[in-house]
Write a protein that holds these residues in place. Structure first.
Motif, PDB file in Angstrom:
ATOM      1  N   LEU A  68       3.224  56.127  41.971  1.00  0.00           N
ATOM      2  CA  LEU A  68       4.533  56.583  42.433  1.00  0.00           C
ATOM      3  C   LEU A  68       5.407  56.982  41.250  1.00  0.00           C
ATOM      4  N   VAL A  69       6.446  57.731  41.542  1.00  0.00           N
ATOM      5  CA  VAL A  69       7.338  58.259  40.499  1.00  0.00           C
ATOM      6  C   VAL A  69       7.966  57.115  39.713  1.00  0.00           C
ATOM      7  N   LYS A  75      10.982  50.989  35.617  1.00  0.00           N
ATOM      8  CA  LYS A  75      10.313  50.585  34.383  1.00  0.00           C
ATOM      9  C   LYS A  75      10.934  49.313  33.809  1.00  0.00           C
ATOM     10  N   TYR A  76      12.260  49.244  33.856  1.00  0.00           N
ATOM     11  CA  TYR A  76      12.942  48.083  33.285  1.00  0.00           C
ATOM     12  C   TYR A  76      12.584  46.809  34.048  1.00  0.00           C
ATOM     13  N   LEU A  77      12.619  46.877  35.382  1.00  0.00           N
ATOM     14  CA  LEU A  77      12.312  45.687  36.172  1.00  0.00           C
ATOM     15  C   LEU A  77      10.835  45.306  36.061  1.00  0.00           C
ATOM     16  N   THR A  78       9.950  46.293  35.955  1.00  0.00           N
ATOM     17  CA  THR A  78       8.526  45.994  35.763  1.00  0.00           C
ATOM     18  C   THR A  78       8.314  45.250  34.450  1.00  0.00           C
ATOM     19  N   VAL A  93       7.218  47.343  39.879  1.00  0.00           N
ATOM     20  CA  VAL A  93       8.464  47.552  40.622  1.00  0.00           C
ATOM     21  C   VAL A  93       8.768  49.045  40.614  1.00  0.00           C
ATOM     22  N   LYS A  94       9.042  49.593  41.787  1.00  0.00           N
ATOM     23  CA  LYS A  94       9.303  51.027  41.925  1.00  0.00           C
ATOM     24  C   LYS A  94      10.595  51.260  42.698  1.00  0.00           C
ATOM     25  N   GLN A 372       7.054  62.093  47.853  1.00  0.00           N
ATOM     26  CA  GLN A 372       7.557  62.375  46.511  1.00  0.00           C
ATOM     27  C   GLN A 372       6.898  63.626  45.945  1.00  0.00           C
ATOM     28  N   GLU A 373       5.611  63.775  46.176  1.00  0.00           N
ATOM     29  CA  GLU A 373       4.901  64.965  45.705  1.00  0.00           C
ATOM     30  C   GLU A 373       5.474  66.230  46.348  1.00  0.00           C
TER      31      GLU A 373
END
Length: 507
Positions: A68-69, A75-78, A93-94, A372-373
């Protein structure tokens, strides 16, 4: 006859009638057990070695949430959750929806705010992934209603049941890390206050993954209020917030009611009315269980349901997050909480068992990915058409400049005859000049309508309008047609630019 026996759930039968047969041996399997995805290409092939060899690479492949995008917040939460789980399976996390919205409240409808849907995924034992956590947040920037500016509001959070050997304390620690991580991110991007709200137990739609009876809602509201206290205590000890207030009424603290969606505001009004004059069905349900009755009374009189946390000012931070300039990430499935709930109910996406949770996560990830695509493809086409139109306008301005020069050179005599019927009949005494260049007669641009855009420009606009209509009618086959890209209140979320908050002009 009935549903064929699935060999994968002989000792623990799965109650589900979605069945697919292996493309090579013909054996029937539950989609939930085999993780067959009808939205993806490829054959369904069972796990037998002989069938896998016969498929020769044509079998279906699972799609991961990692596809997923990516967004700065995701990114920060991941990164904050890395290494937290004892199972060793990573957490992803997305941000699956990030749009600009407007409320239909008469005071705030013209002020946009940012609406985000955040979901956490974890790889499951064996195959597939599990959705563990969901959160919807409203972010009110400088473009929002004045009373709401600089505030972030956690509208709704929900968690799926514990699966397998997962420990309760481990899940609680994960959720605390994600929420504290969001507080840090919001603080670093300039927000000063975070608001949390425990919905009243009479509000039946305050969930993401599973509906709950009144008895369960009363207990869940009580536990959520206690957990919010613990969460904010952790954030305070980690110096993420400076302090917080908690109360039973939003009017007692700095909690503007304008933060609420209309549905939330209505649920609060109805809850107060129920406390004053409770309807008989509600009284009967509450009094059916002594524990429910005691918790309901505590929620009404003692429990704090509104929380305001003051974030550490950015001036005292050593490291600031860069501004979140990511563009809209639109998936109609998660654009609104009730849309997500409705889709799960319509399509049978459940999370009460690990088998159903794996299947539901797989199907939702597929829908997220394809939408999203499609959105990125449409955005690329829109930018390409916009560039074509800009180039056409540049050429027209260039031709107009040439016509002005020619008019001065050839139009000095009486009548000012120009370079031809299509080049704008000179300056001297010419009534034709003032329309678009080449629009009078058969000159440079050919026979056109005077004073209007070229036919190609109109064709581009028509094609874009047609494509926009297709998007509004729905993005994914099989999804309810009411879940297109058009916003709930009649505008297209994709046309709202990032961060600045003003509606970007349509092409």
């Amino acid at each position: 006859g009935g549903v064929p026996q699935c060999p994968m759930c002989v000792y623990k039968p799965v109650l589900d009638d979605r069945v697919e047969r292996c493309a090579t041996c013909g054996q029937a399997y539950h989609n939930v057990c085999s993780l067959y995805n009808p939205l993806e290409p490829g054959l369904f092939v069972c796990e037998r070695e002989q069938c896998q060899r016969m498929a020769n690479g044509r079998q279906q492949q699972l799609r991961s949430a990692a596809s997923l995008v990516d967004t700065p917040l995701g990114k920060y939460l991941t990164s904050k959750t890395r290494g937290m789980c004892s199972s060793g399976h990573p957490i992803v996390v997305k941000v699956v929806a990030d749009t600009w919205r407007r409320s239909n409240h008469p005071l705030t409808w013209q002020f946009p705010y940012r609406y985000k849907a955040v979901f956490a995924f974890q790889k499951a034992d064996g195959r597939g992934e599990l959705m563990l956590f969901g959160m919807y947040v409203h972010e009110f920037g400088a473009q929002s209603y004045p009373a709401n500016q600089g505030r972030a509001y956690v509208q709704c959070i929900d968690s799926t049941p514990l699966y397998g050997d997962e420990k309760r304390d481990e899940r609680q620690a994960l959720l605390t890390t994600i929420l504290c991580g969001y507080f840090e991110y919001a603080r670093g991007t300039g927000f000063g206050t975070v608001h949390l709200h425990v919905p009243p137990p009479t509000h039946a739609n305050a969930y993401i993954f599973a509906s709950r009876s009144l008895k369960v809602r009363v207990r869940a509201c009580s536990h959520l209020a206690q957990w919010y206290h613990k969460l904010l205590d952790v954030a305070l000890s980690n110096k993420v917030i400076e302090g917080f207030e908690a109360t039973g009424e939003c009017t007692d603290i700095d909690f503007p009611p304008s933060l609420f969606d209309p549905e939330e505001a209505t649920s609060e009004t109805d809850y107060r009315a129920c406390l004053i004059d409770p309807p008989e069905p509600l009284v009967a349900q509450v009094n059916a269980c002594q524990e429910t009755s005691e918790l309901f009374q505590a929620l009404a009189t003692k429990t704090a349901r509104f929380f305001v946390a003051n974030l550490v000012p950015p001036a005292r931070l050593q490291h600031l997050q860069p501004p979140d300039l990511s563009g809209p990430t639109v998936t109609s499935v998660t654009a609104l909480q009730h849309r997500f709930v409705l889709l799960c109910a319509m399509q049978g996406y459940f999370f009460h068992t690990v088998e159903h949770a794996r299947y539901s996560t797989m199907m939702l990830v597929t829908r997220f990915y394809h939408e999203q695509e499609q959105a990125m493809l449409e955005e690329a086409l829109r930018r390409e058409e916009q560039a074509v139109m800009q180039e056409m306008m540049r050429k027209r301005e260039h031709v107009a400049g040439m016509g002005m020069g020619m008019g001065f050179g050839a139009g000095m005599g009486p009548g000012g005859a120009g370079m031809g019927p299509g080049m704008g009949q000179g300056f001297a005494g010419s009534p034709a000049y003032g329309g678009d260049m080449g629009m009078q007669g058969g000159g440079f641009m050919g026979p056109q309508r005077g004073g209007h855009e070229s036919s190609y420009h109109l064709h581009v606009q028509d094609s874009m309008a047609e494509r926009g209509g297709m998007a509004e009618r729905g993005g994914m086959p099989g999804v309810d047609q009411g879940m297109g890209m058009m916003g709930e209140y009649g505008y297209d979320e994709r046309c709202y630019g990032p961060q600045m908050g003003r509606p970007a002009p349509r092409p």
